[in-house]
Design a protein around this motif. Sequence first.
Motif, PDB file in Angstrom:
ATOM      1  N   ALA A  56       0.819  -1.215   0.000  1.00  0.00           N
ATOM      2  CA  ALA A  56       0.000   0.000   0.000  1.00  0.00           C
ATOM      3  C   ALA A  56       0.851   1.262   0.000  1.00  0.00           C
ATOM      4  CB  ALA A  56      -0.934  -0.006   1.205  1.00  0.00           C
ATOM      5  N   ARG A  57       1.892   1.277   0.836  1.00  0.00           N
ATOM      6  CA  ARG A  57       2.746   2.466   0.927  1.00  0.00           C
ATOM      7  C   ARG A  57       4.188   2.020   1.147  1.00  0.00           C
ATOM      8  NH1 ARG A  57       0.070   7.012   4.777  1.00  0.00           N
ATOM      9  NH2 ARG A  57       1.266   8.380   3.397  1.00  0.00           N
ATOM     10  N   LEU A  58       5.117   2.783   0.570  1.00  0.00           N
ATOM     11  CA  LEU A  58       6.541   2.469   0.694  1.00  0.00           C
ATOM     12  C   LEU A  58       7.305   3.769   0.896  1.00  0.00           C
ATOM     13  CD1 LEU A  58       8.865   0.241   0.272  1.00  0.00           C
ATOM     14  CD2 LEU A  58       9.039   1.218  -2.019  1.00  0.00           C
ATOM     15  N   ARG A 330       1.128  -8.347   3.834  1.00  0.00           N
ATOM     16  CA  ARG A 330      -0.047  -8.342   2.965  1.00  0.00           C
ATOM     17  C   ARG A 330       0.016  -7.174   1.977  1.00  0.00           C
ATOM     18  NH1 ARG A 330      -4.890  -8.734   7.303  1.00  0.00           N
ATOM     19  NH2 ARG A 330      -4.303  -6.536   7.380  1.00  0.00           N
ATOM     20  N   ALA A 331      -0.914  -7.173   1.052  1.00  0.00           N
ATOM     21  CA  ALA A 331      -0.938  -6.132   0.024  1.00  0.00           C
ATOM     22  C   ALA A 331      -1.259  -4.758   0.601  1.00  0.00           C
ATOM     23  CB  ALA A 331      -1.954  -6.491  -1.065  1.00  0.00           C
ATOM     24  N   ASP A 332      -1.877  -4.708   1.780  1.00  0.00           N
ATOM     25  CA  ASP A 332      -2.194  -3.404   2.399  1.00  0.00           C
ATOM     26  C   ASP A 332      -1.085  -2.929   3.337  1.00  0.00           C
ATOM     27  OD1 ASP A 332      -2.519  -5.215   4.450  1.00  0.00           O
ATOM     28  OD2 ASP A 332      -4.506  -4.510   5.074  1.00  0.00           O
ATOM     29  N   ALA A 333       0.080  -3.538   3.266  1.00  0.00           N
ATOM     30  CA  ALA A 333       1.169  -3.223   4.185  1.00  0.00           C
ATOM     31  C   ALA A 333       1.801  -1.869   3.898  1.00  0.00           C
ATOM     32  CB  ALA A 333       2.240  -4.309   4.130  1.00  0.00           C
ATOM     33  N   GLU A 334       2.329  -1.259   4.973  1.00  0.00           N
ATOM     34  CA  GLU A 334       3.145  -0.059   4.881  1.00  0.00           C
ATOM     35  C   GLU A 334       4.571  -0.456   5.245  1.00  0.00           C
ATOM     36  OE1 GLU A 334       1.309   2.792   7.439  1.00  0.00           O
ATOM     37  OE2 GLU A 334      -0.391   3.119   6.078  1.00  0.00           O
ATOM     38  N   VAL A 335       5.534  -0.089   4.378  1.00  0.00           N
ATOM     39  CA  VAL A 335       6.899  -0.608   4.482  1.00  0.00           C
ATOM     40  C   VAL A 335       7.902   0.540   4.421  1.00  0.00           C
ATOM     41  CG1 VAL A 335       8.632  -2.104   3.392  1.00  0.00           C
ATOM     42  CG2 VAL A 335       6.215  -2.784   3.395  1.00  0.00           C
ATOM     43  N   VAL A 336       8.935   0.471   5.280  1.00  0.00           N
ATOM     44  CA  VAL A 336      10.071   1.386   5.215  1.00  0.00           C
ATOM     45  C   VAL A 336      11.310   0.589   4.824  1.00  0.00           C
ATOM     46  CG1 VAL A 336      11.649   2.862   6.532  1.00  0.00           C
ATOM     47  CG2 VAL A 336       9.175   3.061   6.876  1.00  0.00           C
ATOM     48  N   VAL A 337      11.983   1.029   3.761  1.00  0.00           N
ATOM     49  CA  VAL A 337      13.244   0.438   3.314  1.00  0.00           C
ATOM     50  C   VAL A 337      14.358   1.438   3.599  1.00  0.00           C
ATOM     51  CG1 VAL A 337      14.573  -0.384   1.325  1.00  0.00           C
ATOM     52  CG2 VAL A 337      12.136  -0.928   1.512  1.00  0.00           C
TER      53      VAL A 337
END
Length: 348
Positions: A56-58, A330-337
Amino acid sequence: MVKLAAVPRSAIGTQPDMWRYAAALPIREGEARTNRGEGMTALTELPELAQEIGVARLWVKDEGLNPTASFKARGLSMAITRAKALGLPGVCVPTAGNAGIALAAYAAAARMPARVYAPITTPPPILGSIRAYGAELHLVEGHIGDAGKATMQFAKESGYFNVATVREPYRVEGMKTMGYEVAEQLDWHLPDAVVYPTGGGEGTIGIWKAFNEMVDWGWLEPDTRLPKMVIAQAAGCQPLVRAFHDGADRATPWENPTTHASGLRVPGPLGDRLTLRTLRESRGGAFACDEDEIRRGTFRLASASGIDAAPEGGCGLQVARKMVAAGLVRADAEVVVFNTGSGASYRW
């Protein structure tokens, strides 16, 4: 690791660097800080890459914007601050590259003698920076493990303090400010997963420490769900990935480590036990990328964002793809790289 008494969120300062969190760091009142503006690096949302990866957000946290062009500035700023306060005669460190630059720079700022041991294969721009800051540089055949042995011997003979990864507590304390910043920059909300390119382990360990402190101290809501911590390593040097998937509680040194991402060329990480514990406590994961995947990820991250991505950051982006494909989020996840350093250090 250092365990501190609870600190209220109201104690956070206003200065635009990691020292805004001084109340949550193990320093004494009035103690001089070796500060060159490290921390509070940009956290940039990238919707195009989020859609491409399938979340969802990256966001990408760009640690290449630190003084000395990597996340290592945080830990070495903290370690040199304490070394200076303790009156140590000098400092030394083994390095895969970026820690050597940071040690050299912060030792110069503190007017402390410094010696750095680095593999002869370390990228020339990094070696040039170490020399420019005035540290005594010694090149060794082999990898960072060989540099570590030489550093330990020198420390015994000279009385210099060895500030290698997790051999003292203060580097991790500097690193944990990355966790505080992610929460503050996301308005005291945590992502579902954090992907961190991992060599020695101190960054991953520090961020996880910060997340737990913020819950314990009331900076976050008591029911806050902590992120899955996910590490990125190179296929040619993946001791932590192997240990994680083998169910081991420590890593066996990687044989014949090879990768152009020098920050990931750490065959025997000293932070192995704490890193593996972090992955399991967080229900996270560990993935590795081959050299072509790292190159593709580095180019894609830079070209899609304008961030001067290092190979380690490119590896992190590719691991975010693998994490999604493996069903870890999941596809609605928010992720920080995390992009842990500047790509400029690798170009010559």
